[in-house]
Design a protein around this motif. Structure first.
Motif, PDB file in Angstrom:
ATOM      1  N   ASN A   1       0.852  -1.192   0.000  1.00 30.67           N
ATOM      2  CA  ASN A   1       0.000   0.000   0.000  1.00 30.67           C
ATOM      3  C   ASN A   1       0.886   1.239   0.000  1.00 30.67           C
ATOM      4  O   ASN A   1       1.860   1.310   0.751  1.00 30.67           O
ATOM      5  CB  ASN A   1      -0.890   0.039   1.246  1.00 30.67           C
ATOM      6  CG  ASN A   1      -1.854  -1.123   1.322  1.00 30.67           C
ATOM      7  OD1 ASN A   1      -2.626  -1.348   0.396  1.00 30.67           O
ATOM      8  ND2 ASN A   1      -1.816  -1.870   2.419  1.00 30.67           N
TER       9      ASN A   1
ATOM     10  N   GLU B   1       0.139   7.665   1.159  1.00 20.77           N
ATOM     11  CA  GLU B   1       0.160   8.841   0.302  1.00 20.77           C
ATOM     12  C   GLU B   1       0.222  10.132   1.105  1.00 20.77           C
ATOM     13  O   GLU B   1      -0.717  10.928   1.144  1.00 20.77           O
ATOM     14  CB  GLU B   1      -1.053   8.836  -0.623  1.00 20.77           C
ATOM     15  CG  GLU B   1      -0.873   9.674  -1.870  1.00 20.77           C
ATOM     16  CD  GLU B   1      -2.017   9.518  -2.836  1.00 20.77           C
ATOM     17  OE1 GLU B   1      -1.894  10.008  -3.956  1.00 20.77           O
ATOM     18  OE2 GLU B   1      -3.054   8.912  -2.475  1.00 20.77           O
TER      19      GLU B   1
ATOM     20  N   THR C   1      -7.471   8.364   2.280  1.00 15.98           N
ATOM     21  CA  THR C   1      -7.020   7.023   1.930  1.00 15.98           C
ATOM     22  C   THR C   1      -7.456   6.040   3.015  1.00 15.98           C
ATOM     23  O   THR C   1      -7.552   6.389   4.196  1.00 15.98           O
ATOM     24  CB  THR C   1      -5.491   6.955   1.772  1.00 15.98           C
ATOM     25  OG1 THR C   1      -4.864   7.254   3.036  1.00 15.98           O
ATOM     26  CG2 THR C   1      -5.009   7.952   0.725  1.00 15.98           C
TER      27      THR C   1
ATOM     28  N   HIS D   1      -6.709   1.722   3.901  1.00 13.23           N
ATOM     29  CA  HIS D   1      -6.105   0.467   3.480  1.00 13.23           C
ATOM     30  C   HIS D   1      -5.993  -0.486   4.662  1.00 13.23           C
ATOM     31  O   HIS D   1      -6.000  -0.073   5.822  1.00 13.23           O
ATOM     32  CB  HIS D   1      -4.730   0.706   2.845  1.00 13.23           C
ATOM     33  CG  HIS D   1      -3.707   1.277   3.785  1.00 13.23           C
ATOM     34  ND1 HIS D   1      -3.462   2.623   3.900  1.00 13.23           N
ATOM     35  CD2 HIS D   1      -2.856   0.669   4.655  1.00 13.23           C
ATOM     36  CE1 HIS D   1      -2.513   2.835   4.796  1.00 13.23           C
ATOM     37  NE2 HIS D   1      -2.131   1.677   5.268  1.00 13.23           N
TER      38      HIS D   1
END
Length: 233
Positions: free
Chosen positions: A111, A114, A128, A130
């Motif tokens: 992943n 970011e 984001t 994940h």
């Protein structure tokens, strides 16, 4: 010799973003002893900053300060630029690590974390989510990023004009639903990205657990750029 700063002057008639938006990327200046500093844009504002290009042997040295106040210096040097990642060597251990092509961290599940999203401009927001897993824990992370401002930041490498980016989110450790490291943890991070250095030059982060009637800090970390060298410049 102390780190120093440079300045760029702007023609005020060109700063009207409605007429001609500017993308100003300050380039680093190296001294004879390798100390570097970014440019301070006096009165200038970036409209947008695009992703930089990286080169083999680009080098950044940071100092990390952990929750106990222990200081550790480390150096990252670009050793490989692939189609989907950048490979660096971390010294003094000599370990290898991969980053995305925009130098965001990549976790064990591949992943991209970011922290920086291009083009960069004040007011930009992104979110984001994940899942993650390691040899001990597994869980989910959600992050809400915002480019808060352009501001001057001072670190050991010098004084830089930077984008201040905040990240407010949650870490949900599903392996250990209770305890100081388990369950949901509030996460707060701040990053300062300087185009002159092509990297984040300062980072502050902390984790907080709810302990009625307040949140208590369970972890913190920070790092600052000590020096850098851009290959070919």
């Amino acid at each position: 010799m102390e780190p120093y700063t440079t300045s760029l002057t702007c023609n005020n008639s060109r700063l009207n973003s409605r007429q001609a938006p500017l993308v100003l990327i300050a380039r680093s200046i190296r001294s004879s002893v390798g100390l570097v500093a970014g440019a301070v844009l006096g009165g200038c504002a970036w409209a947008q900053v695009q992703a930089p290009q990286y080169n083999l042997e680009d080098t950044w040295t940071y100092e990390r300060i952990d929750s106990l106040g222990v200081r550790t210096a480390y150096t990252e040097t670009v050793k490989k630029i692939g189609d989907q990642f950048i490979g660096v060597r971390i010294d003094p251990e000599g370990k290898a690590r991969r980053y995305s092509l925009t130098f965001n961290p990549i976790d064990s599940q591949r992943n991209e974390i970011e922290r920086v999203r291009f083009p960069l401009f004040v007011g930009n927001k992104w979110k984001t989510e994940h899942e993650w897993k390691n040899s001990i824990d597994a869980g989910q992370t959600s992050s809400n990023y915002k480019v808060e401002a352009e501001e001057e930041v001072v670190v050991p490498a010098g004084t830089f004009r930077a984008f201040k980016i905040t990240n407010l989110g949650w870490i949900d450790n599903q392996t250990a639903p209770v305890g100081p490291l388990g369950g949901k943890t509030k996460a707060e991070y701040t990053y300062w990205y300087a185009p002159a250095a092509k990297r984040i030059v300062k980072y502050e982060g902390k984790h907080l657990k709810w302990a009625p009637p307040n949140y208590i800090e369970t972890w913190s970390s920070k790092y600052e750029l000590k020096s850098f060298k851009i290959s070919g410049e």
